[in-house]
Design an enzyme around this catalytic site. Structure first.
Site, mmCIF file in Angstrom:
data_model
loop_
_atom_site.group_PDB
_atom_site.id
_atom_site.type_symbol
_atom_site.label_atom_id
_atom_site.label_comp_id
_atom_site.label_asym_id
_atom_site.label_seq_id
_atom_site.Cartn_x
_atom_site.Cartn_y
_atom_site.Cartn_z
ATOM 1 N N PRO A 127 -5.538 49.632 -1.202
ATOM 2 C CA PRO A 127 -4.820 49.950 0.037
ATOM 3 C C PRO A 127 -3.821 48.903 0.543
ATOM 4 O O PRO A 127 -3.996 48.298 1.599
ATOM 5 C CB PRO A 127 -5.953 50.158 1.035
ATOM 6 C CG PRO A 127 -7.023 49.235 0.546
ATOM 7 C CD PRO A 127 -6.933 49.295 -0.958
ATOM 8 N N CYS A 128 -2.743 48.735 -0.184
ATOM 9 C CA CYS A 128 -1.703 47.803 0.259
ATOM 10 C C CYS A 128 -1.020 48.292 1.538
ATOM 11 O O CYS A 128 -0.420 47.501 2.263
ATOM 12 C CB CYS A 128 -0.678 47.562 -0.848
ATOM 13 S SG CYS A 128 0.153 49.042 -1.417
#
Length: 157
Positions: A120-121
């Site tokens: 989850p950047c």
């Protein structure tokens, strides 16, 4: 290497991988033909993405096979520790990795994350709370943050 295209609320998504694991999940900015029959090695990834967008999955459990430098992999591993519905700054991420001066390198590695949504950047924001660069486009980053937010925006009308 196997490839498939699935549709998500944010656009067509390309999944690539083999028996060693998923090597990339990327959102596309073009219309693509959806894969009719998913390769067996990619089925679980497609199912977990679908569950995420249905709101029943908040964490992925996939065999990933990232291709990158040791530093990039270290950053990507740290990204996986950011809980669903939470955000951190690039500065905080750099601190967690043990080097506040590496903020630009951390941001660069974050931008090269090959696993859209799964790693989850999108949960990394500027220190001032601003949305900063996102390979999938800032509109998608905003959508994902709103989608994961425990505080849903209510419409007055």
């Amino acid at each position: 290497m196997e490839t498939c295209i699935v549709n998500t609320p944010l656009g067509y998504t390309k999944i690539v991988g083999d028996s060693d694991g998923i090597t990339s999940v990327t959102v596309l900015n073009t219309d693509e033909k959806i894969t009719d029959i998913l390769p067996e090695v990619l089925e679980d990834c497609a199912i977990q993405l679908k569950e995420y967008f249905e709101g029943v999955r908040k964490q992925f459990s996939l065999k990933l096979n990232p291709q990158g430098t040791d530093f990039q992999k270290k950053v990507w591993n740290q990204l996986e520790q950011i809980p669903y519905g939470k955000t951190i700054s690039y500065l905080e991420l750099s601190k967690q990795l043990g080097d506040v001066k590496a903020i630009r390198a951390v941001a660069n590695a974050n931008g090269k994350n090959p696993f859209w949504i799964i790693v989850p950047c999108h949960r990394v924001i500027g220190s001032d709370g601003s949305l900063t660069g996102y390979a999938g486009g800032l509109h998608r980053k905003q959508w994902l943050l709103n989608y994961e937010s425990p505080f849903k925006q209510l419409s007055l009308f």
